[in-house]
Design a protein around this motif. Sequence first.
Motif, PDB file in Angstrom:
ATOM      1  N   THR A 253       0.837  -1.201   0.000  1.00  0.00           N
ATOM      2  CA  THR A 253       0.000   0.000   0.000  1.00  0.00           C
ATOM      3  C   THR A 253       0.871   1.249   0.000  1.00  0.00           C
ATOM      4  N   ASP A 254       0.556   2.206  -0.864  1.00  0.00           N
ATOM      5  CA  ASP A 254       1.292   3.460  -0.907  1.00  0.00           C
ATOM      6  C   ASP A 254       1.208   4.164   0.442  1.00  0.00           C
ATOM      7  N   GLU A 255       2.309   4.764   0.853  1.00  0.00           N
ATOM      8  CA  GLU A 255       2.389   5.396   2.170  1.00  0.00           C
ATOM      9  C   GLU A 255       1.348   6.489   2.361  1.00  0.00           C
ATOM     10  N   THR A 256       1.061   7.247   1.308  1.00  0.00           N
ATOM     11  CA  THR A 256       0.111   8.356   1.436  1.00  0.00           C
ATOM     12  C   THR A 256      -1.302   7.878   1.758  1.00  0.00           C
ATOM     13  N   ILE A 257      -1.618   6.628   1.434  1.00  0.00           N
ATOM     14  CA  ILE A 257      -2.956   6.087   1.690  1.00  0.00           C
ATOM     15  C   ILE A 257      -3.246   6.039   3.189  1.00  0.00           C
ATOM     16  N   PHE A 258      -2.194   5.840   3.998  1.00  0.00           N
ATOM     17  CA  PHE A 258      -2.384   5.688   5.442  1.00  0.00           C
ATOM     18  C   PHE A 258      -2.679   7.015   6.144  1.00  0.00           C
ATOM     19  N   GLU A 259      -2.581   8.114   5.444  1.00  0.00           N
ATOM     20  CA  GLU A 259      -2.688   9.420   6.093  1.00  0.00           C
ATOM     21  C   GLU A 259      -4.125   9.913   6.234  1.00  0.00           C
ATOM     22  N   ASP A 260      -5.071   9.304   5.527  1.00  0.00           N
ATOM     23  CA  ASP A 260      -6.463   9.768   5.546  1.00  0.00           C
ATOM     24  C   ASP A 260      -7.389   8.564   5.704  1.00  0.00           C
ATOM     25  N   LEU A 261      -8.257   8.594   6.705  1.00  0.00           N
ATOM     26  CA  LEU A 261      -9.108   7.439   7.008  1.00  0.00           C
ATOM     27  C   LEU A 261     -10.055   7.103   5.862  1.00  0.00           C
ATOM     28  N   THR A 262     -10.676   8.104   5.266  1.00  0.00           N
ATOM     29  CA  THR A 262     -11.616   7.833   4.166  1.00  0.00           C
ATOM     30  C   THR A 262     -10.900   7.190   2.987  1.00  0.00           C
ATOM     31  N   VAL A 263      -9.764   7.759   2.605  1.00  0.00           N
ATOM     32  CA  VAL A 263      -8.995   7.200   1.489  1.00  0.00           C
ATOM     33  C   VAL A 263      -8.566   5.769   1.805  1.00  0.00           C
ATOM     34  N   PHE A 264      -8.100   5.553   3.021  1.00  0.00           N
ATOM     35  CA  PHE A 264      -7.630   4.219   3.417  1.00  0.00           C
ATOM     36  C   PHE A 264      -8.763   3.196   3.379  1.00  0.00           C
ATOM     37  N   LEU A 265      -9.910   3.511   3.967  1.00  0.00           N
ATOM     38  CA  LEU A 265     -11.000   2.538   4.035  1.00  0.00           C
ATOM     39  C   LEU A 265     -11.619   2.276   2.661  1.00  0.00           C
ATOM     40  N   LYS A 266     -11.688   3.312   1.820  1.00  0.00           N
ATOM     41  CA  LYS A 266     -12.192   3.082   0.459  1.00  0.00           C
ATOM     42  C   LYS A 266     -11.253   2.160  -0.311  1.00  0.00           C
ATOM     43  N   ARG A 267      -9.941   2.391  -0.170  1.00  0.00           N
ATOM     44  CA  ARG A 267      -8.976   1.521  -0.836  1.00  0.00           C
ATOM     45  C   ARG A 267      -9.053   0.099  -0.277  1.00  0.00           C
ATOM     46  N   PHE A 268      -9.221  -0.015   1.031  1.00  0.00           N
ATOM     47  CA  PHE A 268      -9.345  -1.322   1.683  1.00  0.00           C
ATOM     48  C   PHE A 268     -10.536  -2.099   1.105  1.00  0.00           C
ATOM     49  N   CYS A 269     -11.674  -1.458   1.032  1.00  0.00           N
ATOM     50  CA  CYS A 269     -12.875  -2.113   0.482  1.00  0.00           C
ATOM     51  C   CYS A 269     -12.690  -2.470  -0.986  1.00  0.00           C
ATOM     52  N   ALA A 270     -12.052  -1.579  -1.745  1.00  0.00           N
ATOM     53  CA  ALA A 270     -11.833  -1.830  -3.170  1.00  0.00           C
ATOM     54  C   ALA A 270     -10.906  -3.020  -3.390  1.00  0.00           C
ATOM     55  N   LEU A 271      -9.848  -3.113  -2.591  1.00  0.00           N
ATOM     56  CA  LEU A 271      -8.902  -4.231  -2.742  1.00  0.00           C
ATOM     57  C   LEU A 271      -9.547  -5.565  -2.400  1.00  0.00           C
ATOM     58  N   ILE A 272     -10.305  -5.604  -1.309  1.00  0.00           N
ATOM     59  CA  ILE A 272     -11.000  -6.844  -0.941  1.00  0.00           C
ATOM     60  C   ILE A 272     -12.012  -7.225  -2.025  1.00  0.00           C
ATOM     61  N   SER A 273     -12.722  -6.233  -2.537  1.00  0.00           N
ATOM     62  CA  SER A 273     -13.704  -6.501  -3.601  1.00  0.00           C
ATOM     63  C   SER A 273     -13.024  -7.118  -4.812  1.00  0.00           C
ATOM     64  N   ARG A 274     -11.933  -6.522  -5.248  1.00  0.00           N
ATOM     65  CA  ARG A 274     -11.243  -7.030  -6.431  1.00  0.00           C
ATOM     66  C   ARG A 274     -10.752  -8.459  -6.231  1.00  0.00           C
ATOM     67  N   LYS A 275     -10.258  -8.760  -5.024  1.00  0.00           N
ATOM     68  CA  LYS A 275      -9.757 -10.115  -4.756  1.00  0.00           C
ATOM     69  C   LYS A 275     -10.885 -11.147  -4.735  1.00  0.00           C
ATOM     70  N   LEU A 276     -12.102 -10.677  -4.475  1.00  0.00           N
ATOM     71  CA  LEU A 276     -13.238 -11.593  -4.437  1.00  0.00           C
ATOM     72  C   LEU A 276     -14.048 -11.590  -5.728  1.00  0.00           C
ATOM     73  N   GLY A 277     -13.536 -10.888  -6.747  1.00  0.00           N
ATOM     74  CA  GLY A 277     -14.219 -10.869  -8.037  1.00  0.00           C
ATOM     75  C   GLY A 277     -15.377  -9.892  -8.111  1.00  0.00           C
ATOM     76  N   ILE A 278     -15.411  -8.934  -7.174  1.00  0.00           N
ATOM     77  CA  ILE A 278     -16.443  -7.893  -7.178  1.00  0.00           C
ATOM     78  C   ILE A 278     -15.840  -6.619  -7.756  1.00  0.00           C
ATOM     79  N   SER A 279     -16.596  -5.929  -8.589  1.00  0.00           N
ATOM     80  CA  SER A 279     -16.056  -4.704  -9.197  1.00  0.00           C
ATOM     81  C   SER A 279     -15.732  -3.671  -8.124  1.00  0.00           C
TER      82      SER A 279
END
Length: 387
Positions: A253-279
């Motif tokens: 994960t890029d270091e800048t992602i950890f600096e903002d909660l909204t950005v971090f959680l959106k990226r977290f959800c997006a990564l899990i979705s992609r790994k599970l075959g969800i857009s």
Amino acid sequence: MNENQPSLTARTSQRVFISYRSQEPDASLARQFHDQLVAAGHEPFMAAASINWGENWVARIDEELKRCDYFLLLLSEQSASSDMVAGEVRTARRLWDKLGKPVILPIRVNLPMDDPLNYELRSFLQTIQQKSWKSEADTPIIMGEILSLLDKGEAPEPINEEIAPKPAIESINRPPLPVADLELPGGTMELASQFYIRREPWESRCYEQVEKNAGLIRIKAPRQMGKTSLLARIRHHATAQGFRTATLDFLETDETIFEDLTVFLKRFCALISRKLGISPRQVSEFWDEELFGAKENCNDYFEEYILKDLTVPLFLGLDELDRLFPYNAVAKEFLGLLRSWNEKAKVNETWAKLRLAIVHSTESYVVMDKNSSPFNVGLAVEHSSSP
């Protein structure tokens, strides 16, 4: 610069980790490099100058290794036989292979180029250009070359072919350095690796824990002690039970992602979705920042899009979680969210499908109420150097 190698961003300031032994001339040379890098506007880390009295030494070094752009290695007879230096090089090389940084810059300090290194160091450094320091006259020349690389955000050209070292002359004042190409494993071990040491009864307990509703496993150990290898085996076991599985490595994960909660959680959800075959685009479509907070959006997205339609449990593994710890505000909210998910899994059928494993190398210094921390629930596994 080799076009096939990752490139750092050219900028006015680079983070530089200086690895050295606190003996002469290593210590004095490290100090000179440190002071000149500061004068040039860069951000060097040198343990003796940068770690405060009473500060956790191991945790700080781990943090700085993960944050640095360049790894300046002063390689002398003393450091070549140092376990601490070898560990720092190992981590730096692993980060480079994954992230394209830090760039490793080895300097041989009164150590001839044809002097053999031990197998582990040679395997890490054999494709990397090395400079030679023999006297104070070499310092400004080498410093100039380093500053040129840092200003451009570049790495030296790699060496295409390994040069076989000449046999070393034995010395009673120097520890023996094995040079045979031993088959030593490193990093995450393959599932069928004969080198993997199964630690019982903990491994079996992990398998039992992941099969339980609200199963939560906490794996903590120093670097290179098999944490990721154990996580891979827990995931393999979950897959064999018919679970859906997803793992995230926070080193990626890029270091800048950890600096903002909204950005971090959106990226977290997006990564899990992609790994599970969800857009992953569904995250942006679902997220409502006007009416709900970041944790509420993340919580509801996980329930509605990730867990609700699953007919089998989901195993979620989070590796290198300590990468998040320096970002106290974001870490506190995310760790609290993990704890709340675990509590809901005990009473809610939808959340009962979620099984968690979190992996970290250092203690969490994030100040949290004991009832909102994930570090005092579930199964705790601590690896040490002893099987």
